[in-house]
Design a protein around this motif. Structure first.
Motif, PDB file in Angstrom:
ATOM      1  N   GLY A 185       0.816  -1.208   0.000  1.00 36.52           N
ATOM      2  CA  GLY A 185       0.000   0.000   0.000  1.00 36.52           C
ATOM      3  C   GLY A 185       0.847   1.254   0.000  1.00 36.52           C
ATOM      4  N   PHE A 186       0.176   2.388  -0.101  1.00 36.16           N
ATOM      5  CA  PHE A 186       0.837   3.689  -0.081  1.00 36.16           C
ATOM      6  C   PHE A 186       1.076   4.133   1.362  1.00 36.16           C
ATOM      7  N   THR A 187       2.139   4.895   1.562  1.00 40.94           N
ATOM      8  CA  THR A 187       2.448   5.432   2.884  1.00 40.94           C
ATOM      9  C   THR A 187       2.715   6.934   2.793  1.00 40.94           C
ATOM     10  N   LEU A 188       2.570   7.596   3.923  1.00 40.01           N
ATOM     11  CA  LEU A 188       2.928   9.009   4.029  1.00 40.01           C
ATOM     12  C   LEU A 188       3.357   9.299   5.458  1.00 40.01           C
ATOM     13  N   ASN A 196       5.806  13.076  14.081  1.00 43.26           N
ATOM     14  CA  ASN A 196       5.444  12.916  12.679  1.00 43.26           C
ATOM     15  C   ASN A 196       4.197  12.048  12.565  1.00 43.26           C
ATOM     16  N   VAL A 197       3.275  12.468  11.736  1.00 42.54           N
ATOM     17  CA  VAL A 197       2.081  11.669  11.449  1.00 42.54           C
ATOM     18  C   VAL A 197       2.444  10.633  10.382  1.00 42.54           C
ATOM     19  N   HIS A 198       1.947   9.431  10.576  1.00 42.36           N
ATOM     20  CA  HIS A 198       2.208   8.364   9.609  1.00 42.36           C
ATOM     21  C   HIS A 198       0.889   7.713   9.206  1.00 42.36           C
ATOM     22  N   ALA A 199       0.736   7.436   7.908  1.00 42.09           N
ATOM     23  CA  ALA A 199      -0.475   6.778   7.412  1.00 42.09           C
ATOM     24  C   ALA A 199      -0.100   5.705   6.392  1.00 42.09           C
ATOM     25  N   TYR A 200      -0.888   4.643   6.397  1.00 43.71           N
ATOM     26  CA  TYR A 200      -0.731   3.546   5.424  1.00 43.71           C
ATOM     27  C   TYR A 200      -2.099   3.228   4.857  1.00 43.71           C
TER      28      TYR A 200
END
Length: 232
Positions: A185-188, A196-200
């Motif tokens: 998947g994509f990450t940011l 830091n905010v992290h999303a997957y």
């Protein structure tokens, strides 16, 4: 007078040498420094595209850590590519019973008005390869800076487990074949300094084609949101 001239000449030469040394050291520092090569992340895990009747309960957590090789691609080293290796464990609390009947894995929605459930979750363990495009406002001597790291993550599921505790009894399964071995998947990751905010955002289903609920495929994927901490 000659002595004074000699002192001025020697002092000027020394200062010039010191300045050149400082410039050389700074140049070497810029030439070699890298950022954010070790990471630790904690996430809250959500299931997207849930079938009707399937709900999450409690707090579903994920823990992730690993190493990313930082490879700067500009002279100031504020733009870089990153590729790494890490481990990830993810739990999902929900109301779907995963049981084994006649050597077959069966999925059913739990009727909580009839069964008192104290715990019901499945957990995945993955070996992950993250890829990142890294932009930051860093320097060799700056430890707090803005960063924005979009990327992509490929995961190989090497182990899984399920746990159901209820007044009807306890059921534990491990390493069943119903999960997709490859998950991606994509990450940011974005933030400033330590926070830091992290999303997957998962692009494929957690479960494989054999996993069905009420005759329909389980196409649930994962969405994770949390905090990312970078070290060195």
């Amino acid at each position: 007078m000659k002595n004074l001239f000699l002192i001025v000449l020697v002092t000027t030469g020394f200062l010039g040498f010191t300045q050149n040394s400082d410039d050389k050291e700074k140049s070497e520092l810029y030439k070699n420094y890298r950022e954010d090569q070790f990471y630790i992340s904690v996430t809250y895990n959500l299931l997207s595209q849930k079938p009707s009747g399937v709900n999450q309960s409690g707090f579903s957590t994920g823990f992730h850590f690993g190493f990313i090789r930082d490879m700067p691609i500009n002279q100031k080293r504020t733009v870089a590519l990153g590729v790494g290796l890490g481990l990830s464990t993810n739990s999902y609390n929900q109301n779907m019973a995963i049981t084994e009947v006649n050597n077959q894995i069966v999925f059913n929605t739990i009727n909580e008005s009839e069964i008192n459930v104290s715990k019901n979750k499945f957990t995945t363990y993955l070996l992950e390869v993250p890829f990142e495009f890294r932009w930051r406002k860093s320097s060799p001597t700056t430890y707090n800076f803005l960063r924005i790291y979009p990327g992509f993550k490929l995961g190989y599921l090497f182990y899984n487990s399920t746990k159901l505790k209820s007044n009807d009894g306890n059921i534990k399964l491990s390493n069943i074949d119903s999960f997709n071995r490859l998950q991606y998947g994509f990450t940011l990751s974005a933030g400033y300094g330590t926070w830091n905010v992290h999303a997957y955002y998962g692009l494929n289903a957690i479960f494989g084609d054999s996993a069905k609920l009420d005759g329909s495929a389980l196409d649930m994927s994962s969405f994770k949101i949390g905090l990312m901490f970078y070290i060195l």
